[in-house]
Motif scaffolding. Structure first.
Motif: not given
Length: 230
Positions: A10-11, A156
């Protein structure tokens, strides 16, 4: 579990409070007092290995290439994914590796002190699932504690990793400003695409060493007069 390059990462932030918590975690003064460590730089300055802005930039680039990209960031990724999947056995294994890869007593002690400082921070958040069986891994490794706390706070992975890298260089800049005269922007532009390389490493590719830093850290342990703990 698969912690290699094909694992989903996840970013983007989905919790507005997570960005604020990330900013708290990467501060060089809080919560773990990163400003008190030079990671061998103090001895390198003392013996003349780092005596100019250019030499300082080379020193930091070597740390990015051989330690951050090949060891710290890949370990952070694996620790984060283990925390996300609640894989306590895998988490403990990677935390132990983080400590074992610190090549001097001083660097191992720094890793442990950073972990213990973050555990003290965690104690201020009773909502965190901080159980007794998780404490040993968190207390022995600052990298492990950062990964676990980042996961719990829904930070993230990529921003967490880049924040950790920035904090590492910012601490070096603060140390360097006391030890070598140079401009404050010298080290902050060095991260570039290093994270992409680190995130793609498979388990068998992990590992890195910066021999001059190891020698410098070992000599720093008995340095007659010093400002920093490492």
């Amino acid at each position: 579990m698969d912690t290699g390059m094909h694992t989903s990462i996840n970013t983007e932030f989905d919790d507005p409070g997570a960005l604020l918590r990330l900013m708290q975690l990467i501060s060089p003064s809080l919560p773990v007092g990163g400003f008190t460590y030079s990671q061998g730089l103090e001895w390198a300055v003392e013996c003349g290995w780092v005596n100019s802005p250019a030499a300082f930039a080379r020193w930091q680039q070597q740390l990015i290439d051989d330690q951050l990209s090949c060891l710290d960031w890949p370990l952070l990724k694996r620790l984060y994914l283990c925390a996300r999947e609640q894989d306590d056995a895998g988490f403990a294994r990677w935390a132990a590796m983080a400590v074992s890869c610190r090549e001097t007593h001083e660097l191992r002690l720094e890793e442990q002190q950073r972990g213990q400082a973050l555990v003290r921070l965690m104690a201020q958040w009773p909502s965190l699932p901080l159980t007794a069986d998780r404490l040993p891994a968190l207390q022995q490794s600052g990298l492990a504690a950062l990964a676990w706390l980042g996961c719990q706070w829904r930070i993230p992975l990529e921003p967490l990793a880049l924040g950790f890298g920035y904090s590492t260089l910012e601490g070096a800049v603060m140390a360097g400003l006391k030890l070598v005269p140079f401009g404050q922007q010298t080290a902050q532009g060095l991260l570039a695409a290093a994270w992409q390389r680190a995130a793609s490493l498979e388990d068998e590719a992990l590992g890195g060493s910066f021999p001059l830093q190891v020698i410098s850290s070992a000599c720093h342990e008995t340095q007659y007069s010093r400002l920093f703990r490492s």
